[in-house]
Write a protein that holds these residues in place. Structure first.
Motif, PDB file in Angstrom:
ATOM      1  N   HIS A  77       0.954  -1.191   0.182  1.00 13.40           N
ATOM      2  CA  HIS A  77      -0.123   0.169  -0.039  1.00 13.40           C
ATOM      3  C   HIS A  77       0.888   1.170  -0.026  1.00 13.40           C
ATOM      4  CE1 HIS A  77      -3.569  -2.462  -0.010  1.00 13.40           C
ATOM      5  NE2 HIS A  77      -3.629  -2.495   1.553  1.00 13.40           N
ATOM      6  N   GLU A  80       1.865   1.863  -3.659  1.00 13.81           N
ATOM      7  CA  GLU A  80       0.594   2.494  -4.283  1.00 13.81           C
ATOM      8  C   GLU A  80       0.479   3.958  -3.819  1.00 13.81           C
ATOM      9  OE1 GLU A  80      -2.645   0.100  -3.116  1.00 13.81           O
ATOM     10  OE2 GLU A  80      -2.341  -1.588  -4.428  1.00 13.81           O
ATOM     11  N   ARG A  81       0.424   4.261  -2.794  1.00 16.28           N
ATOM     12  CA  ARG A  81       0.249   5.565  -2.315  1.00 16.28           C
ATOM     13  C   ARG A  81       1.467   6.459  -3.003  1.00 16.28           C
ATOM     14  NH1 ARG A  81      -1.292   3.129   2.787  1.00 16.28           N
ATOM     15  NH2 ARG A  81       0.978   3.461   3.627  1.00 16.28           N
ATOM     16  N   ASP A  84       0.500   7.050  -6.447  1.00 16.96           N
ATOM     17  CA  ASP A  84      -0.421   7.847  -6.622  1.00 16.96           C
ATOM     18  C   ASP A  84      -0.138   9.356  -6.411  1.00 16.96           C
ATOM     19  OD1 ASP A  84      -2.380   5.931  -7.398  1.00 16.96           O
ATOM     20  OD2 ASP A  84      -3.198   5.569  -5.241  1.00 16.96           O
ATOM     21  N   LEU A 134      -7.781   3.527   6.085  1.00 21.13           N
ATOM     22  CA  LEU A 134      -7.215   4.031   5.249  1.00 21.13           C
ATOM     23  C   LEU A 134      -5.950   3.401   4.906  1.00 21.13           C
ATOM     24  CD1 LEU A 134      -7.755   7.763   6.276  1.00 21.13           C
ATOM     25  CD2 LEU A 134      -8.680   6.597   4.084  1.00 21.13           C
ATOM     26  N   ARG A 136      -5.192   0.542   4.957  1.00 22.80           N
ATOM     27  CA  ARG A 136      -5.396  -0.826   4.155  1.00 22.80           C
ATOM     28  C   ARG A 136      -6.011  -0.476   2.891  1.00 22.80           C
ATOM     29  NH1 ARG A 136      -6.934  -3.067   9.354  1.00 22.80           N
ATOM     30  NH2 ARG A 136      -9.145  -3.381   8.368  1.00 22.80           N
ATOM     31  N   ARG A 137      -5.932   0.740   2.386  1.00 26.67           N
ATOM     32  CA  ARG A 137      -6.462   1.057   1.321  1.00 26.67           C
ATOM     33  C   ARG A 137      -8.048   0.694   0.868  1.00 26.67           C
ATOM     34  NH1 ARG A 137      -2.877   3.591  -2.479  1.00 26.67           N
ATOM     35  NH2 ARG A 137      -5.006   4.328  -3.508  1.00 26.67           N
ATOM     36  N   ASP A 140      -9.514   5.748   0.089  1.00 29.73           N
ATOM     37  CA  ASP A 140      -8.647   6.670  -0.129  1.00 29.73           C
ATOM     38  C   ASP A 140      -9.010   7.873   0.645  1.00 29.73           C
ATOM     39  OD1 ASP A 140      -6.941   5.515  -2.367  1.00 29.73           O
ATOM     40  OD2 ASP A 140      -8.868   5.698  -3.663  1.00 29.73           O
ATOM     41  N   HIS A 260      -4.994   9.083   4.228  1.00 29.63           N
ATOM     42  CA  HIS A 260      -3.647   8.573   4.562  1.00 29.63           C
ATOM     43  C   HIS A 260      -2.632   9.895   4.338  1.00 29.63           C
ATOM     44  CE1 HIS A 260      -0.104   6.426   5.218  1.00 29.63           C
ATOM     45  NE2 HIS A 260      -0.964   5.642   5.696  1.00 29.63           N
TER      46      HIS A 260
END
Length: 291
Positions: A77, A80-81, A84, A134, A136-137, A140, A260
């Motif tokens: 995660h 991923e963040r 993003d 948040l 653990r996605r 968002d 997050h």
């Protein structure tokens, strides 16, 4: 290399304690959960879960794998963040979790405006009464009626929902408070602030019915079933309802937005946050005029 998807299914079983709970959380069928878990155990040649008639219990090895798998999940995660937060121009899918009352009666009315302003972003709106993570996605961006407490979250107050007592204009006891009957929440809502407020106002007066959804309270009040505690922004616009006065304290809930902390600079997250800030500030019934 162990299949990450199988680990994800194992995590869901470990967190919920049942195959059916894991299936609901991942939105798949029970058989898929069982098949994935069996495949993982066969791949590592070890038992991670003790399957019992009504629950799944972690073995000692499973408990340690669960701890390590959570670290793997957080690392995934985090990647991923990071991606993003560095994506330009704003594009991709953003998941927004909000209470059902705000989704059904407020947010959906503004989605066309958001889409026209942000054609590259797919906004996925989830109607959730439960708390979501948040980290653990699971979402968002979240809207909540209590301040989110995840240590990795960044929260901001957006507004407030004020509540009042309402009944149908045709309710036979409209002008006789001693005869009021109330539309309340069931015992599953014990401890929820609006239930406690409403029951305090009702006092010794009877409960006509219990409904576990605020939109059900609205419809029951419109039909003349009794007096309901409803959000003012929803009830004041209804021509069939009349606000009634009571001697109790006024009641309201603050509306909080959280993300997050790693996503503060994400263009698509900023676009959703700015959208939410705009529509709440432009809606007098939901704007918090105390700040």
């Amino acid at each position: 290399m162990i299949d990450w998807e199988s680990i994800r299914y194992f995590l869901a079983v470990a967190r919920t304690g049942t195959m059916s709970g894991a299936a609901r959380s991942l939105k798949v069928d029970h058989a898929t959960i069982s098949r994935r878990l069996s495949a993982l155990e066969a791949e590592i040649n070890a038992r991670l879960i003790e399957r019992q008639p009504r629950a799944c219990r972690l073995t000692p090895l499973g408990q340690r794998v669960f701890e390590l798998a959570q670290e793997m999940e957080e690392g995934a995660h985090t990647i991923e963040r990071f991606l993003d937060a560095n994506r330009l121009p704003p594009c991709g899918k953003v998941t927004l979790s909000a209470p059902p009352i705000l989704v059904a009666n407020f947010l959906v009315k503004h989605l066309a405006i958001f889409r026209r302003a942000n054609p590259g972003i797919q906004l996925s709106v989830c109607s959730d009464a439960r708390q979501v993570s948040l980290s653990r996605r699971e979402a968002d961006v979240v809207l909540r009626l209590t301040r989110p407490e995840e240590p990795t979250s960044v929260a901001r107050k957006l507004g407030r929902i004020s509540f009042g007592l309402y009944a149908s204009k045709e309710y036979p006891h409209l002008h006789d408070p001693s005869a009021w009957e109330f539309i309340a929440y069931d015992s599953g809502f014990v401890g929820v602030l609006q239930r406690e407020w409403l029951m305090g106002v009702a006092g010794d007066r009877p409960v006509a019915c219990e409904i576990n959804d605020i939109n059900g309270h609205l419809e029951a009040a419109r039909a003349g079933a009794g007096v309901a505690g409803l959000p003012d922004f929803l009830a004041e616009a209804d021509v069939k309802l009349q606000r009634v006065t009571h001697n109790g304290e006024p009641f309201s809930r603050d509306i909080w937005m959280a993300i997050h902390q790693d996503l503060r600079r994400s263009p698509q997250i900023r676009a959703v946050m700015d959208f939410l800030l705009g529509i709440f500030s432009e809606t007098p019934a939901l704007a918090d005029h105390r700040f």
